[in-house]
Design a protein around this motif. Sequence first.
Motif, PDB file in Angstrom:
ATOM      1  N   VAL A 163     -10.580  36.634  19.300  1.00 43.49           N
ATOM      2  CA  VAL A 163     -11.353  36.979  20.488  1.00 43.49           C
ATOM      3  C   VAL A 163     -12.690  37.565  20.063  1.00 43.49           C
ATOM      4  N   GLY A 164     -13.771  37.123  20.722  1.00 40.98           N
ATOM      5  CA  GLY A 164     -15.087  37.662  20.403  1.00 40.98           C
ATOM      6  C   GLY A 164     -15.975  37.766  21.619  1.00 40.98           C
ATOM      7  N   GLY A 165     -16.605  38.932  21.792  1.00 40.45           N
ATOM      8  CA  GLY A 165     -17.566  39.115  22.869  1.00 40.45           C
ATOM      9  C   GLY A 165     -17.534  40.516  23.434  1.00 40.45           C
ATOM     10  N   PHE A 166     -18.664  40.940  24.012  1.00 44.17           N
ATOM     11  CA  PHE A 166     -18.786  42.259  24.645  1.00 44.17           C
ATOM     12  C   PHE A 166     -18.389  43.386  23.693  1.00 44.17           C
ATOM     13  N   GLY A 167     -18.813  43.253  22.435  1.00 45.11           N
ATOM     14  CA  GLY A 167     -18.562  44.286  21.449  1.00 45.11           C
ATOM     15  C   GLY A 167     -17.212  44.209  20.769  1.00 45.11           C
ATOM     16  N   LEU A 168     -16.403  43.217  21.140  1.00 43.86           N
ATOM     17  CA  LEU A 168     -15.080  43.072  20.558  1.00 43.86           C
ATOM     18  C   LEU A 168     -15.036  41.852  19.651  1.00 43.86           C
ATOM     19  N   GLY A 169     -14.479  42.000  18.461  1.00 42.48           N
ATOM     20  CA  GLY A 169     -14.230  40.880  17.569  1.00 42.48           C
ATOM     21  C   GLY A 169     -12.962  41.162  16.804  1.00 42.48           C
ATOM     22  N   GLU A 170     -11.847  40.547  17.209  1.00 40.97           N
ATOM     23  CA  GLU A 170     -10.576  40.842  16.560  1.00 40.97           C
ATOM     24  C   GLU A 170      -9.639  39.648  16.632  1.00 40.97           C
ATOM     25  N   MET A 171      -8.674  39.640  15.746  1.00 39.16           N
ATOM     26  CA  MET A 171      -7.625  38.637  15.764  1.00 39.16           C
ATOM     27  C   MET A 171      -6.279  39.324  15.841  1.00 39.16           C
ATOM     28  N   THR A 172      -5.344  38.693  16.535  1.00 36.54           N
ATOM     29  CA  THR A 172      -3.967  39.154  16.565  1.00 36.54           C
ATOM     30  C   THR A 172      -3.078  38.011  16.093  1.00 36.54           C
ATOM     31  N   GLY A 173      -1.998  38.361  15.407  1.00 37.94           N
ATOM     32  CA  GLY A 173      -1.104  37.340  14.889  1.00 37.94           C
ATOM     33  C   GLY A 173       0.172  37.955  14.378  1.00 37.94           C
ATOM     34  N   PRO A 174       0.953  37.210  13.608  1.00 36.93           N
ATOM     35  CA  PRO A 174       2.234  37.699  13.107  1.00 36.93           C
ATOM     36  C   PRO A 174       2.127  38.983  12.295  1.00 36.93           C
ATOM     37  N   LEU A 175       0.959  39.220  11.689  1.00 36.52           N
ATOM     38  CA  LEU A 175       0.795  40.424  10.866  1.00 36.52           C
ATOM     39  C   LEU A 175       0.094  41.553  11.609  1.00 36.52           C
ATOM     40  N   GLY A 176      -0.069  41.407  12.924  1.00 35.24           N
ATOM     41  CA  GLY A 176      -0.681  42.461  13.718  1.00 35.24           C
ATOM     42  C   GLY A 176      -2.102  42.138  14.126  1.00 35.24           C
ATOM     43  N   THR A 177      -2.870  43.180  14.395  1.00 36.08           N
ATOM     44  CA  THR A 177      -4.243  43.041  14.883  1.00 36.08           C
ATOM     45  C   THR A 177      -5.207  43.601  13.851  1.00 36.08           C
ATOM     46  N   ARG A 178      -6.316  42.873  13.652  1.00 33.58           N
ATOM     47  CA  ARG A 178      -7.333  43.395  12.736  1.00 33.58           C
ATOM     48  C   ARG A 178      -8.701  42.907  13.169  1.00 33.58           C
ATOM     49  N   PRO A 179      -9.764  43.620  12.765  1.00 33.32           N
ATOM     50  CA  PRO A 179     -11.124  43.202  13.139  1.00 33.32           C
ATOM     51  C   PRO A 179     -11.516  41.897  12.461  1.00 33.32           C
ATOM     52  N   LEU A 180     -12.379  41.154  13.118  1.00 34.02           N
ATOM     53  CA  LEU A 180     -12.975  39.967  12.517  1.00 34.02           C
ATOM     54  C   LEU A 180     -14.232  40.358  11.757  1.00 34.02           C
ATOM     55  N   SER A 181     -14.423  39.774  10.596  1.00 33.79           N
ATOM     56  CA  SER A 181     -15.621  40.047   9.801  1.00 33.79           C
ATOM     57  C   SER A 181     -15.870  38.879   8.861  1.00 33.79           C
TER      58      SER A 181
END
Length: 250
Positions: free
Chosen positions: A116-134
């Motif tokens: 997910v990306g937009g409005f100040g948010l950039g992150e991924m969620t998956g089997p290993l949890g949630t982490r920022p995109l970079s």
Amino acid sequence: MADAARAAILPWFRSTALVSDNKLDDGFDPVTEADRAAETAMRAVLADRRPDDGIHGEEFGRQPGTSGLTWVLDPIDGTRAFISGSPTWGVLIAVGGAGGPDLGIIDQPYIGERFVGGFGLGEMTGPLGTRPLSTRATEGLEEATIFTTFPEVGNKAERTGFHRLASHCKLTRYGADCYAYALLAAGHIDLVVEAGLNAYDIQAPIAVVRAAGGIVTDWKGGPAHEGGRALAAANPAIHAAALAILSDTD
């Protein structure tokens, strides 16, 4: 919307009951019941929650709105992968105005990953949890990993331009569809180069890649949100290096 699309699609993936139709008379552009069901499900959510917004979807076209916002939907980006059983397809959702997407989602239902990306948010969620995109900080093409979906890329000139760029890169990979943009946003690769895109192919990836710190333009450095040619890069340095090669393509 992404949850609704997941529920509509997953019963069809790797199913022996899946049948694909061809949308082209002189080529191969498959569509399945899963594509149609997913877009129908997403449109139902919008009808309930955002009835004044416009919609531009791959399977059911454009629906005008009055709010100034348009949802750009590709229910299954990578239908060729989908009908082959390969989990590199994804659901693409973007929303924005005439200037392009403000928010985008790349969702891979089978793996269970969502970017997910937009409005100040950039992150991924998956089997290993949630982490920022970079995105990565690779500067030289000689250290870059480059992706495109089809080896032929587009027309003859576009194919030549891509392979000229790829010859300078360390690793070239093919066939990941929208998942390549997710890999770029997650910091695993450096470049995605494509041609012949529609708006619904690229708007969600644009928002996700930008939120992760990357850049997406056409092959001349201009906007890419209407489709056509796209150059997605992890950072300004690698973008400039790739653009210097691709910008000469007729």
